[in-house]
Motif scaffolding. Structure first.
Motif, PDB file in Angstrom:
ATOM      1  N   PHE B 811       1.040  -1.219   0.031  1.00 25.02           N
ATOM      2  CA  PHE B 811       0.013   0.128  -0.006  1.00 25.02           C
ATOM      3  C   PHE B 811       1.001   1.185  -0.126  1.00 25.02           C
ATOM      4  O   PHE B 811       1.920   1.070   0.664  1.00 25.02           O
ATOM      5  CB  PHE B 811      -0.834   0.163   1.178  1.00 25.02           C
ATOM      6  N   VAL B 812       0.426   2.099  -0.958  1.00 28.44           N
ATOM      7  CA  VAL B 812       1.423   3.347  -0.798  1.00 28.44           C
ATOM      8  C   VAL B 812       0.353   4.482  -0.796  1.00 28.44           C
ATOM      9  O   VAL B 812      -0.534   4.482  -1.245  1.00 28.44           O
ATOM     10  CB  VAL B 812       2.320   3.599  -1.898  1.00 28.44           C
ATOM     11  N   SER B 813       0.738   5.625  -0.638  1.00 30.15           N
ATOM     12  CA  SER B 813       0.153   6.852  -0.748  1.00 30.15           C
ATOM     13  C   SER B 813       0.106   7.554  -1.968  1.00 30.15           C
ATOM     14  O   SER B 813       0.683   6.964  -2.806  1.00 30.15           O
ATOM     15  CB  SER B 813       0.511   7.948   0.334  1.00 30.15           C
ATOM     16  N   THR B 814      -0.706   8.465  -2.289  1.00 32.32           N
ATOM     17  CA  THR B 814      -0.732   8.966  -3.405  1.00 32.32           C
ATOM     18  C   THR B 814       0.604   9.775  -3.985  1.00 32.32           C
ATOM     19  O   THR B 814       0.934   9.873  -4.977  1.00 32.32           O
ATOM     20  CB  THR B 814      -1.835   9.980  -3.693  1.00 32.32           C
ATOM     21  N   LYS B 815       1.438   9.797  -2.697  1.00 25.43           N
ATOM     22  CA  LYS B 815       2.789  10.495  -3.039  1.00 25.43           C
ATOM     23  C   LYS B 815       3.623   9.271  -3.567  1.00 25.43           C
ATOM     24  O   LYS B 815       4.859   9.476  -3.344  1.00 25.43           O
ATOM     25  CB  LYS B 815       3.292  11.197  -1.934  1.00 25.43           C
ATOM     26  N   LEU B 816       3.298   7.841  -3.587  1.00 25.61           N
ATOM     27  CA  LEU B 816       3.958   6.649  -3.487  1.00 25.61           C
ATOM     28  C   LEU B 816       4.857   6.546  -2.430  1.00 25.61           C
ATOM     29  O   LEU B 816       5.952   5.834  -2.358  1.00 25.61           O
ATOM     30  CB  LEU B 816       4.828   6.680  -4.992  1.00 25.61           C
ATOM     31  N   GLU B 817       4.465   7.059  -1.337  1.00 23.21           N
ATOM     32  CA  GLU B 817       5.226   6.699  -0.072  1.00 23.21           C
ATOM     33  C   GLU B 817       4.709   5.370   0.511  1.00 23.21           C
ATOM     34  O   GLU B 817       3.401   5.173   0.741  1.00 23.21           O
ATOM     35  CB  GLU B 817       5.165   7.982   0.797  1.00 23.21           C
ATOM     36  N   HIS B 818       5.589   5.009   1.203  1.00 23.23           N
ATOM     37  CA  HIS B 818       4.974   3.491   1.790  1.00 23.23           C
ATOM     38  C   HIS B 818       4.152   3.764   3.163  1.00 23.23           C
ATOM     39  O   HIS B 818       4.247   4.782   3.665  1.00 23.23           O
ATOM     40  CB  HIS B 818       6.229   2.748   2.306  1.00 23.23           C
ATOM     41  N   LEU B 819       2.772   3.111   3.250  1.00 21.80           N
ATOM     42  CA  LEU B 819       1.850   3.243   4.067  1.00 21.80           C
ATOM     43  C   LEU B 819       1.971   2.078   4.998  1.00 21.80           C
ATOM     44  O   LEU B 819       1.628   0.802   4.465  1.00 21.80           O
ATOM     45  CB  LEU B 819       0.537   3.666   3.415  1.00 21.80           C
ATOM     46  N   ASP B 820       1.854   2.386   6.432  1.00 28.02           N
ATOM     47  CA  ASP B 820       1.548   0.985   7.109  1.00 28.02           C
ATOM     48  C   ASP B 820       0.325   0.969   7.659  1.00 28.02           C
ATOM     49  O   ASP B 820      -0.462   0.156   8.205  1.00 28.02           O
ATOM     50  CB  ASP B 820       2.599   1.105   8.495  1.00 28.02           C
ATOM     51  N   ARG B 821      -0.293   2.366   7.438  1.00 31.72           N
ATOM     52  CA  ARG B 821      -1.859   2.481   7.538  1.00 31.72           C
ATOM     53  C   ARG B 821      -2.570   3.336   6.786  1.00 31.72           C
ATOM     54  O   ARG B 821      -1.633   4.303   6.221  1.00 31.72           O
ATOM     55  CB  ARG B 821      -1.902   3.044   9.087  1.00 31.72           C
ATOM     56  N   VAL B 822      -3.657   3.119   6.562  1.00 30.20           N
ATOM     57  CA  VAL B 822      -4.264   4.267   5.590  1.00 30.20           C
ATOM     58  C   VAL B 822      -5.514   5.218   6.353  1.00 30.20           C
ATOM     59  O   VAL B 822      -5.818   4.721   7.293  1.00 30.20           O
ATOM     60  CB  VAL B 822      -5.141   3.771   4.350  1.00 30.20           C
ATOM     61  N   PHE B 823      -5.628   6.389   5.552  1.00 25.64           N
ATOM     62  CA  PHE B 823      -6.592   7.037   6.487  1.00 25.64           C
ATOM     63  C   PHE B 823      -8.028   7.000   5.636  1.00 25.64           C
ATOM     64  O   PHE B 823      -8.178   7.020   4.718  1.00 25.64           O
ATOM     65  CB  PHE B 823      -6.074   8.495   6.520  1.00 25.64           C
ATOM     66  N   ALA B 824      -8.996   7.185   6.689  1.00 29.18           N
ATOM     67  CA  ALA B 824     -10.190   6.976   6.171  1.00 29.18           C
ATOM     68  C   ALA B 824     -10.548   7.997   5.028  1.00 29.18           C
ATOM     69  O   ALA B 824     -10.083   9.185   5.090  1.00 29.18           O
ATOM     70  CB  ALA B 824     -11.033   6.954   7.303  1.00 29.18           C
ATOM     71  N   ASP B 825     -11.329   7.560   4.015  1.00 30.26           N
ATOM     72  CA  ASP B 825     -11.758   8.453   2.876  1.00 30.26           C
ATOM     73  C   ASP B 825     -10.438   9.099   2.071  1.00 30.26           C
ATOM     74  O   ASP B 825     -10.921   9.943   1.265  1.00 30.26           O
ATOM     75  CB  ASP B 825     -12.619   9.533   3.469  1.00 30.26           C
ATOM     76  N   ILE B 826      -9.397   8.904   2.387  1.00 29.26           N
ATOM     77  CA  ILE B 826      -8.476   9.440   1.592  1.00 29.26           C
ATOM     78  C   ILE B 826      -7.778   8.342   0.664  1.00 29.26           C
ATOM     79  O   ILE B 826      -7.522   7.354   1.190  1.00 29.26           O
ATOM     80  CB  ILE B 826      -7.115  10.078   2.755  1.00 29.26           C
ATOM     81  N   PRO B 827      -7.746   8.681  -0.509  1.00 28.76           N
ATOM     82  CA  PRO B 827      -7.235   7.639  -1.632  1.00 28.76           C
ATOM     83  C   PRO B 827      -5.919   7.217  -1.242  1.00 28.76           C
ATOM     84  O   PRO B 827      -4.891   7.953  -0.896  1.00 28.76           O
ATOM     85  CB  PRO B 827      -7.398   8.400  -2.847  1.00 28.76           C
ATOM     86  N   PHE B 828      -5.552   6.134  -1.568  1.00 28.76           N
ATOM     87  CA  PHE B 828      -4.356   5.319  -1.564  1.00 28.76           C
ATOM     88  C   PHE B 828      -4.126   4.517  -2.630  1.00 28.76           C
ATOM     89  O   PHE B 828      -5.014   4.188  -3.539  1.00 28.76           O
ATOM     90  CB  PHE B 828      -3.996   4.627  -0.053  1.00 28.76           C
ATOM     91  N   LEU B 829      -3.066   3.886  -2.743  1.00 28.76           N
ATOM     92  CA  LEU B 829      -2.693   3.075  -3.896  1.00 28.76           C
ATOM     93  C   LEU B 829      -2.378   1.780  -3.313  1.00 28.76           C
ATOM     94  O   LEU B 829      -1.729   1.462  -2.552  1.00 28.76           O
ATOM     95  CB  LEU B 829      -1.344   3.639  -4.759  1.00 28.76           C
ATOM     96  N   LEU B 830      -2.825   0.821  -4.235  1.00 29.80           N
ATOM     97  CA  LEU B 830      -2.404  -0.711  -3.879  1.00 29.80           C
ATOM     98  C   LEU B 830      -1.669  -1.066  -5.040  1.00 29.80           C
ATOM     99  O   LEU B 830      -2.152  -1.310  -6.222  1.00 29.80           O
ATOM    100  CB  LEU B 830      -3.781  -1.568  -3.808  1.00 29.80           C
ATOM    101  N   MET B 831      -0.323  -1.801  -4.754  1.00 30.30           N
ATOM    102  CA  MET B 831       0.534  -1.958  -5.948  1.00 30.30           C
ATOM    103  C   MET B 831       0.756  -3.560  -5.792  1.00 30.30           C
ATOM    104  O   MET B 831       0.830  -4.021  -4.706  1.00 30.30           O
ATOM    105  CB  MET B 831       1.956  -1.234  -5.775  1.00 30.30           C
ATOM    106  N   THR B 832       0.483  -4.432  -6.845  1.00 27.89           N
ATOM    107  CA  THR B 832       0.937  -5.548  -6.836  1.00 27.89           C
ATOM    108  C   THR B 832       2.022  -5.976  -7.813  1.00 27.89           C
ATOM    109  O   THR B 832       2.156  -5.079  -8.853  1.00 27.89           O
ATOM    110  CB  THR B 832      -0.154  -6.495  -7.426  1.00 27.89           C
ATOM    111  N   ASP B 833       2.775  -6.959  -7.670  1.00 34.01           N
ATOM    112  CA  ASP B 833       4.030  -7.307  -8.260  1.00 34.01           C
ATOM    113  C   ASP B 833       4.079  -8.574  -8.406  1.00 34.01           C
ATOM    114  O   ASP B 833       4.088  -9.551  -7.544  1.00 34.01           O
ATOM    115  CB  ASP B 833       5.033  -6.773  -7.539  1.00 34.01           C
TER     116      ASP B 833
END
Lengths: 155, 1048
Positions: B811-833
């Motif tokens: 999971f990364v933030s829209t800034k492509l920074e690694h996220l260990d948690r996401v914030f409600a209602d705020i878009p984030f990215l799921l990356m698969t490899d």
């Protein structure tokens, strides 16, 4: 003076006869000498009595003396192996004969029957006779043509 | 006489019991009556020194002595009247303490008796003092013995022993002569017995043994009269027996004996003397039957008893050594000899021997016991009790046999053979003959020859010749028995099990190979060898197997003709020549049912004699061998001895080893099985294994069956995670088996080739063993016999299963920074490899993201990697923008799953697509009070305005007081609110507009926005940095670029 020699009987082709050893006794000859193979077989490798009459009786005497030898060996088992005395001493006296025993480390037994009235043979003489007998037995065993367990023939 | 007198006739003390109380009214009368009674007793003792005592039985308890005046007065009076001393008067109150009084009385009586014997000893001693050593030698012994005897009666054992010893020495000082020898020996024996007994009693067994040895040494040579030598032997036997009894008794009372010193030896010696006695008796007492017992009987005496022990009845009381009456002497000896003739010597000997056996059994002398049992057996034989003799001999025979004492065994067997001959015991007779002819026997050739001839006679149902040295009368009786036996029709077949003894025929059976193919005949040899002096014929040789159907093929039989039996032709097949090894070869076709089984020779039977006459079946259990053969085989194996060359087709007996069993194995298959596949297998794919079967048989291989799948015997979990199918087009599920057994494939023509694909699905990674097993039936001809053979060939292959790819999800933030948690209602990215781990190229058919209800996509969820081919090590990545509505629970929220449909890139179109489902990780959702997002261009230019719009969004239900400030940066000038405090209503947003003016080119830090929430002190600028950019790339002005390039 009696002289015994052991030789190997294997060479029926007569290629070479191997003299194993010769034993010379200066003392008087015992009534019977016997070498008995190690257990579990316990059969005689060599048995010879000098008065050939009544030989059967002596064979029985030697055979029964194995009871005492067995008992002595099992009693000795507890003692240290290195310090063991091979000479077992007088096995048991009968009315007319004395039976002496000797056992090697590989449990080969030597039994000698001596006339009770023969006072020339004391413990020391018997002991040295056994030692000589043991030496000649060892010589036979060293003979590459001798197969342990075969009957020994004397010349 | 004398001992009996003192033991049983002359009392030491006589006690008169009289009922009288001290206060008896008629005292006078009673007193005189008592006195009379005492007088009567005295009279009857006739002046012997016997003590007399009186016991008054009273009903009252006596007063303490000295208090009862009447009592003491009356006691004195009574003593006077009876002429007794005060010490001999006792009172026995008949009251409660009776036992106590009795014990006291007993002690008192004992004291009196001792006094009596003491005076007796004194008396004898005083006699002795008058004696003279030279003239009264005999009396010296007598008195000494008497003293000892009295001491013994006095229970003074120490003194008794001392005196007995002196007596014993005196006996041997006596002048011994033929006439008094028996008397001396009898006395010496008697005293010796006493001494030994007392020694044992004093617990000095060594003294007893020493005394006995001395006694025997002294007496051994004192035979006495040569004509009565058996008497001496009997006496010696008796001495040993008596000592044995004493010894045994002492042991019963607690003495411990040892192996080399126990009563057995004495019983044995007693038996030996009993045997000597028997021999002497048979020598000395072999009078003609015409010799009659002399009359008058010289052994009778006038009184019927002897005055002295050990004297001759006809020569009593004569002290002189010369024979006064030679005639009388002769008659006496004769009568003794005739009496001896009637003694049952054997019985005596057997009793002694069995006593000895019982002792030796106790003291761990098994061989001594056996030896004595042999002697008992022989004695029974002499006593003509052949059945008992046989029983004993048979019992000990095996011990001598197992210990390999051939000479002893032969001697026992010879006796046993005599017994069985005399009883006409056919089976025993044959058994002993067989062994006496065998190699363990030390008999001379002529003896063996005689026995063999007898054996042949018995086999022809004739009576054998008698054994030598048998009692003639017994031989006559047995000849009759044999004649009866011969005329008896039935029961003439004897089966003799040979493994317990050493018969004269040796047998070794040997399969030529440890295993045979079913289409090859099974071959084995039976070797026979006879050790007897003459050739022997047999009538039949048959072999039994564990499967009895084969027995019929392995029989050698010849029509038996009676006339041939003695014909010593060595050429006949049914004849065993001494010293030569005979070989019989057998051959049979194994049954197809026995494939995989063991064929074992259970027994070899050699039949001697004919069924019409008398026949003996020698039965070897297994493949031959008897009691001695295992030891011989061991010796032969050890031996380095060179064996002389023998002509062809002859072998050395010692070099033969028994091989009593063989395996039947299936026919060698003549087909090839090949496996084609592309390892490793990938998890869950339908892995294709192509089996190619080609027949190289000459005929049609029928009923070809294929078994394929996971090899049994592996980890049980593998069975559940492996499926095998023949149809590879559609994926199989868990219900499919791990092993497909017996797939019928039909027949295979010679040279035909067959291919069969097999699909395997492996659910887990790891190595698996797969088995491909092809079986078929084929007709073959063995030895003219058509058999249907089942053949099979199997192949195993180990297949490794690996993961096709690794999938990494983050999971990364829209800034492509690694996220260990996401914030409600705020878009984030799921990356698969997807990283391919397969050595073979993979085709990703499609991928699909299945979101859980708690997640919502921000845009379209379409796959970006459709029909992508991945080589080893290549990876395919996807990115999805998601949003997570606020949730109440603080722990993770399920994201959903990611489904990859893939297949092995292969030219074959039919390869099914595999769907691999990857469950996405849970994610922790957190709500924040304020969300800030920035609206700014992707880059700026130096000295060109850069508008930036910040949106501050209140995510709470509260009105928020916000302090916003902007910190200036070196790289920018900016316009807008530098510091402001404002209020944002719930659910609304506030817009902040700034105009940045970049001063420098490059990647520059923006003036940083600081937001301070008064209500939420935790809301830090750190958190804020996640949402808004901190840097921007500033390009140079377009015109300036040209200037710079010119300048540089």
């Amino acid at each position: 003076m009696v002289k015994i020699a052991y030789f190997d009987s294997s060479n029926s082709l007569g290629e070479s006869t191997v003299m194993a050893s010769a034993v010379t006794y200066t003392a008087e000859w015992p009534v019977l000498v016997s070498i008995i193979f190690s257990p579990p077989q316990n059969y005689p490798l060599y048995i010879r009595s000098v008065p050939t009459e009544n030989e059967l009786k002596f064979h029985y005497t030697v055979h029964t003396s194995l009871d005492v030898v067995d008992e002595k060996i099992s009693a000795m088992g507890k003692a240290l192996v290195d310090q063991r005395e091979l000479y077992l001493g007088l096995l048991y006296p009968t009315e007319d004969y004395k039976v002496y025993g000797y056992v090697t480390n590989s449990k080969v037994k030597f039994v000698m029957v001596v006339d009770s009235s023969n006072t020339a043979l004391r413990d020391n003489e018997i002991r040295s006779m056994f030692r000589k007998l043991h030496n000649s037995y060892t010589d036979i065993m060293c003979n590459p043509f001798y197969n342990p367990g075969d009957r020994i023939h004397s010349r | 006489g004398w001992m009996n007198k003192h033991l049983n006739l002359v009392p030491a003390l006589v006690v008169v019991f009289y009922e009288l109380d001290w206060d008896e009214p008629q005292w006078k009368e009673k007193q005189s009556e008592c006195a009379t009674r005492v007088e009567i007793v005295r009279q009857s003792l006739q002046g012997r020194n016997t003590k007399v005592a009186v016991v008054l039985i009273q009903k009252k308890t006596p007063l303490p002595p000295g208090e009862d005046v009447i009592a003491s007065e009356r006691a004195a009076a009574l003593c006077n009247a009876c002429d007794l001393s005060g010490k001999s008067l006792f009172v026995l109150p008949h009251t409660d303490h009776l036992v106590g009084y009795i014990i006291r009385l007993e002690n008192a009586f004992y004291e009196h008796a001792q006094t009596y014997y003491y005076t007796e000893i004194r008396r004898v001693k005083s006699h002795k003092e008058f004696l003279n050593k030279t003239t009264h030698q005999l009396l010296f012994v007598r008195h000494q013995f008497k003293i000892a005897f009295f001491s013994e009666l006095k229970q003074d054992t120490q003194n008794a022993l001392k005196n007995y010893r002196t007596a014993y020495n005196l006996v041997h000082e006596l002048r011994a002569h033929e006439t008094n020898m028996l008397e001396i020996k009898t006395m010496a024996g008697f005293i010796n017995y006493k001494i030994c007994r007392l020694c044992f009693q004093h617990n000095t067994p060594l003294d007893a043994i020493a005394q006995f040895r001395k006694h025997i040494d002294l007496c051994k040579k004192k035979i006495g009269s040569a004509e009565l030598a058996f008497e001496h032997a009997a006496w010696m036997s008796k001495q040993f027996q008596a000592f044995g009894d004493l010894f045994d008794e002492a042991i019963k009372l607690g003495l411990t004996a040892i192996q080399t010193q126990n009563p057995g030896f004495y019983y044995q010696q007693a038996a030996y003397y009993a045997q000597e006695r028997k021999q002497l008796a048979s020598m000395l007492c072999n009078h003609d039957s015409s010799v009659i017992y002399p009359n008058p009987d010289p052994l009778e005496t006038q009184t019927g008893v002897l005055d002295f022990y050990g004297q001759r009845p006809w020569r009593q009381g004569i002290l002189s050594f010369d024979l006064s009456d030679p005639e009388k002497e002769k008659m006496g000896i004769l009568s003794l000899q005739l009496k001896e003739k009637n003694v049952l010597h054997s019985e005596l000997i057997i009793t002694l021997l069995s006593n000895a056996v019982a002792q030796f059994k106790k003291y761990k002398c098994p061989r001594m016991k056996s030896h004595l049992m042999v002697q008992m057996g022989e004695e029974y034989y002499y006593a003509k009790d052949y059945a008992k003799a046989l029983k004993l001999l048979d019992y000990v025979m095996c011990e001598y046999r197992s210990e390999g004492w051939c000479t002893l065994l032969t001697s026992i067997l010879t006796t046993a053979l005599k017994c069985s001959y005399l009883m006409a015991q056919l089976k025993d007779y044959i058994t002993y003959s067989l062994e006496l002819l065998g190699r363990a026997s030390t008999l001379k050739e002529d003896q063996k020859s005689r026995i063999e001839k007898n054996l042949i006679k018995v086999l022809m149902n004739e009576s054998p010749d008698p054994e030598p040295d048998c009692d003639t009368a017994a031989v006559k009786a047995s000849q009759k028995l044999w004649a009866d036996r011969v005329s008896l029709a039935g029961s003439n077949v004897f089966t003799i099990e040979v493994q317990d003894f050493i018969p004269f025929v040796q047998c070794k059976a040997k399969f030529l190979a440890p295993s045979f193919h079913v289409d090859v005949p099974v071959q084995f040899d039976v070797y026979l060898r006879a050790d007897c002096p003459h050739p022997i014929r047999f009538s039949k040789l048959c072999i039994s197997f564990n499967n009895q159907d084969y027995n019929q093929y392995c029989v050698v039989e010849e029509a038996y003709q009676k006339s041939d039996i003695l014909e010593q032709s060595s050429q006949g097949t049914m004849c065993l020549v001494p010293g030569k090894t005979r070989k019989f070869t057998f051959k049979f076709v194994a049954k197809t049912e026995d494939v995989g089984k063991k064929i074992e020779i259970t027994s070899v039977d050699l039949i001697l004699g004919s069924e019409s006459g008398r026949c003996v079946i020698l039965n070897w259990r297994g493949g031959g061998g008897d009691a001695a053969s295992s030891q011989e085989a061991l010796q032969a194996a050890r031996s380095f001895r060179r064996r002389p060359k023998l002509p062809d087709n002859e072998v050395h007996w010692d070099s033969l080893t028994i091989q009593a069993s063989t395996m039947i194995i299936s026919r060698v298959p003549n087909i090839s099985v090949q496996l084609r596949h592309e390892p490793p297998a990938l998890t869950n794919e339908m892995y294709c294994l192509i089996v190619t079967v080609q027949s190289h048989e000459d005929t049609v291989a029928k009923d070809v069956k294929l078994t394929a799948g996971l090899k049994p015997g592996q980890d049980a979990n593998l069975t559940q995670k492996t499926q095998v199918t023949l149809h590879g087009t559609d994926a199989c599920d868990e219900s499919f088996p791990a092993l497909l057994p017996d797939i019928p494939v039909g027949d295979l023509q010679p040279g035909e080739k067959l291919e069969k694909p097999i699909y395997i699905r492996c659910g887990t990674v790891g190595a698996r063993m797969f088995l491909v097993y092809v079986s078929y039936l084929i007709d073959t001809i063995v030895e003219g016999k058509e058999i249907l053979c089942k053949c099979h060939r199997d192949e195993t292959v180990t297949i490794e299963t690996v993961f096709p790819f690794d999938v990494a999800v983050k999971f990364v933030s829209t800034k492509l920074e690694h996220l260990d948690r996401v914030f409600a209602d705020i878009p984030f990215l799921l990356m698969t490899d997807i990283l391919s781990a397969s050595p073979w190229p993979l085709t990703i058919v499609t991928t699909q993201l299945q979101l859980s209800p708690s997640m919502t996509p921000v845009d379209q969820l379409e796959s970006y990697v459709e029909n992508v081919v991945l080589q080893t090590g290549e990876s395919a990545s996807e990115c999805f923008c998601l949003r997570c509505p606020p949730v109440t629970n603080a722990s993770g929220v399920a994201t959903g799953c990611y489904i990859i449909s893939w297949k092995r890139s292969s030219p074959v179109e039919s390869v099914p697509v595999v769907s691999t489902v990857i469950t996405l990780p849970h994610v922790i959702v957190e709500s924040i009070p304020l969300h800030v997002n920035a609206d700014l261009p992707s880059f700026g230019r130096v000295r060109e305005s850069l508008p930036v719009r910040y949106h501050l969004q209140n995510k709470t239900d509260l009105v928020q007081d916000v302090e916003v400030s902007v910190e200036p940066s070196d790289a920018f000038m900016f316009s807008g609110l530098k510091q402001i405090r404002l209020r944002i209503l719930p659910g609304t947003q506030q817009e902040m507009l700034y105009n940045f003016y970049p001063l420098m080119a490059g990647y520059q830090q923006l003036p940083s926005l600081h937001v301070n929430l008064l209500r939420f002190p935790n809301f830090t600028n750190q958190l804020l940095r996640r949402f808004i950019p901190t840097h921007i790339f500033v390009k140079v002005r377009l015109g300036m670029t040209e200037d710079n390039s010119i300048m540089s």
